[in-house]
Write a protein that holds these residues in place. Sequence first.
Motif, PDB file in Angstrom:
ATOM      1  N   MET A 119       0.849  -1.180   0.000  1.00  0.00           N
ATOM      2  CA  MET A 119       0.000   0.000   0.000  1.00  0.00           C
ATOM      3  C   MET A 119       0.894   1.241   0.000  1.00  0.00           C
ATOM      4  N   PRO A 120       0.688   2.163  -0.965  1.00  0.00           N
ATOM      5  CA  PRO A 120       1.549   3.336  -1.051  1.00  0.00           C
ATOM      6  C   PRO A 120       1.317   4.284   0.112  1.00  0.00           C
ATOM      7  N   ASP A 121       2.407   4.868   0.526  1.00  0.00           N
ATOM      8  CA  ASP A 121       2.352   5.839   1.601  1.00  0.00           C
ATOM      9  C   ASP A 121       1.776   7.154   1.071  1.00  0.00           C
ATOM     10  N   GLU A 122       0.821   7.712   1.825  1.00  0.00           N
ATOM     11  CA  GLU A 122       0.147   8.936   1.365  1.00  0.00           C
ATOM     12  C   GLU A 122       1.101  10.123   1.283  1.00  0.00           C
ATOM     13  N   THR A 123       2.026  10.212   2.211  1.00  0.00           N
ATOM     14  CA  THR A 123       2.970  11.338   2.170  1.00  0.00           C
ATOM     15  C   THR A 123       3.935  11.201   1.013  1.00  0.00           C
ATOM     16  N   THR A 124       4.304   9.951   0.682  1.00  0.00           N
ATOM     17  CA  THR A 124       5.175   9.724  -0.468  1.00  0.00           C
ATOM     18  C   THR A 124       4.465  10.132  -1.753  1.00  0.00           C
ATOM     19  N   ASP A 125       3.187   9.767  -1.871  1.00  0.00           N
ATOM     20  CA  ASP A 125       2.425  10.155  -3.059  1.00  0.00           C
ATOM     21  C   ASP A 125       2.308  11.668  -3.157  1.00  0.00           C
ATOM     22  N   SER A 126       2.055  12.332  -2.034  1.00  0.00           N
ATOM     23  CA  SER A 126       1.955  13.790  -2.060  1.00  0.00           C
ATOM     24  C   SER A 126       3.278  14.428  -2.462  1.00  0.00           C
ATOM     25  N   ALA A 127       4.352  13.868  -1.979  1.00  0.00           N
ATOM     26  CA  ALA A 127       5.673  14.401  -2.347  1.00  0.00           C
ATOM     27  C   ALA A 127       5.927  14.212  -3.835  1.00  0.00           C
ATOM     28  N   ARG A 128       5.553  13.042  -4.351  1.00  0.00           N
ATOM     29  CA  ARG A 128       5.725  12.806  -5.793  1.00  0.00           C
ATOM     30  C   ARG A 128       4.863  13.765  -6.615  1.00  0.00           C
ATOM     31  N   LEU A 129       3.632  13.985  -6.161  1.00  0.00           N
ATOM     32  CA  LEU A 129       2.750  14.912  -6.888  1.00  0.00           C
ATOM     33  C   LEU A 129       3.333  16.319  -6.903  1.00  0.00           C
ATOM     34  N   ARG A 130       3.873  16.749  -5.763  1.00  0.00           N
ATOM     35  CA  ARG A 130       4.498  18.083  -5.720  1.00  0.00           C
ATOM     36  C   ARG A 130       5.725  18.134  -6.628  1.00  0.00           C
ATOM     37  N   GLN A 131       6.485  17.036  -6.646  1.00  0.00           N
ATOM     38  CA  GLN A 131       7.670  16.971  -7.497  1.00  0.00           C
ATOM     39  C   GLN A 131       7.272  17.069  -8.967  1.00  0.00           C
ATOM     40  N   VAL A 132       6.236  16.343  -9.349  1.00  0.00           N
ATOM     41  CA  VAL A 132       5.773  16.377 -10.744  1.00  0.00           C
ATOM     42  C   VAL A 132       5.219  17.770 -11.076  1.00  0.00           C
ATOM     43  N   ALA A 133       4.429  18.340 -10.179  1.00  0.00           N
ATOM     44  CA  ALA A 133       3.835  19.658 -10.439  1.00  0.00           C
ATOM     45  C   ALA A 133       4.899  20.741 -10.572  1.00  0.00           C
ATOM     46  N   ALA A 134       6.033  20.574  -9.884  1.00  0.00           N
ATOM     47  CA  ALA A 134       7.103  21.564  -9.945  1.00  0.00           C
ATOM     48  C   ALA A 134       8.024  21.362 -11.145  1.00  0.00           C
ATOM     49  N   ASP A 135       7.905  20.230 -11.809  1.00  0.00           N
ATOM     50  CA  ASP A 135       8.771  19.923 -12.956  1.00  0.00           C
ATOM     51  C   ASP A 135       8.457  20.872 -14.115  1.00  0.00           C
ATOM     52  N   PRO A 136       9.465  21.595 -14.623  1.00  0.00           N
ATOM     53  CA  PRO A 136       9.212  22.524 -15.747  1.00  0.00           C
ATOM     54  C   PRO A 136       8.697  21.817 -17.001  1.00  0.00           C
ATOM     55  N   ARG A 137       9.103  20.565 -17.190  1.00  0.00           N
ATOM     56  CA  ARG A 137       8.589  19.824 -18.359  1.00  0.00           C
ATOM     57  C   ARG A 137       7.097  19.588 -18.230  1.00  0.00           C
ATOM     58  N   TYR A 138       6.642  19.291 -17.005  1.00  0.00           N
ATOM     59  CA  TYR A 138       5.214  19.073 -16.766  1.00  0.00           C
ATOM     60  C   TYR A 138       4.430  20.363 -16.994  1.00  0.00           C
ATOM     61  N   GLN A 139       4.956  21.445 -16.479  1.00  0.00           N
ATOM     62  CA  GLN A 139       4.270  22.732 -16.648  1.00  0.00           C
ATOM     63  C   GLN A 139       4.208  23.127 -18.126  1.00  0.00           C
ATOM     64  N   ALA A 140       5.296  22.877 -18.861  1.00  0.00           N
ATOM     65  CA  ALA A 140       5.298  23.177 -20.303  1.00  0.00           C
ATOM     66  C   ALA A 140       4.311  22.267 -21.034  1.00  0.00           C
ATOM     67  N   LEU A 141       4.260  21.007 -20.628  1.00  0.00           N
ATOM     68  CA  LEU A 141       3.331  20.060 -21.254  1.00  0.00           C
ATOM     69  C   LEU A 141       1.889  20.489 -21.023  1.00  0.00           C
ATOM     70  N   VAL A 142       1.568  20.860 -19.797  1.00  0.00           N
ATOM     71  CA  VAL A 142       0.199  21.283 -19.487  1.00  0.00           C
ATOM     72  C   VAL A 142      -0.168  22.530 -20.291  1.00  0.00           C
ATOM     73  N   ALA A 143       0.757  23.483 -20.384  1.00  0.00           N
ATOM     74  CA  ALA A 143       0.477  24.705 -21.141  1.00  0.00           C
ATOM     75  C   ALA A 143       0.295  24.399 -22.629  1.00  0.00           C
ATOM     76  N   ARG A 144       1.188  23.544 -23.173  1.00  0.00           N
ATOM     77  CA  ARG A 144       1.105  23.201 -24.600  1.00  0.00           C
ATOM     78  C   ARG A 144      -0.182  22.440 -24.909  1.00  0.00           C
ATOM     79  N   ARG A 145      -0.523  21.492 -24.058  1.00  0.00           N
ATOM     80  CA  ARG A 145      -1.749  20.703 -24.273  1.00  0.00           C
ATOM     81  C   ARG A 145      -2.995  21.572 -24.144  1.00  0.00           C
ATOM     82  N   SER A 146      -2.965  22.485 -23.197  1.00  0.00           N
ATOM     83  CA  SER A 146      -4.109  23.378 -23.003  1.00  0.00           C
ATOM     84  C   SER A 146      -4.299  24.300 -24.216  1.00  0.00           C
ATOM     85  N   ARG A 147      -3.194  24.884 -24.714  1.00  0.00           N
ATOM     86  CA  ARG A 147      -3.294  25.741 -25.905  1.00  0.00           C
ATOM     87  C   ARG A 147      -3.851  24.971 -27.092  1.00  0.00           C
ATOM     88  N   PHE A 148      -3.378  23.744 -27.275  1.00  0.00           N
ATOM     89  CA  PHE A 148      -3.840  22.934 -28.394  1.00  0.00           C
ATOM     90  C   PHE A 148      -5.324  22.594 -28.248  1.00  0.00           C
TER      91      PHE A 148
END
Length: 107
Positions: free
Chosen positions: A1-30
């Motif tokens: 069973m995944p640890d909830e704090t580990t998942d939250s940390a991973r989510l924050r890590q992904v949300a802070a990733d510049p590639r993720y932010q660029a992907l979200v912006a590019r996908r949204s524009r499209f």
Amino acid sequence: MPDETTDSARLRQVAADPRYQALVARRSRFAWLLTAIMLVVFFGYVLLIAFDKTLLARPIGGGTTTLGIPLGLAVILVGIVLTGVYVRRANRDFDPAVRAIREDAGR
């Protein structure tokens, strides 16, 4: 069973990733571009119905079919084509980028 704090940390890590932010912006524009195209086509057709019924009622081919029928089918076809365009781009560009970001985040 995944640890909830580990998942939250991973989510924050992904949300802070510049590639993720660029992907979200590019996908949204499209997505907004495709939405705008569909809205123009759809409301263009609706405006034709509202303001130029005689144009849409014009018979074509010497039969009982009017111009409004193929134009209505074209509106549906444009929706299908735009969906295909989005799916193709998502499969080609967006999904590999998401996979790479997820792999780097430890998933």
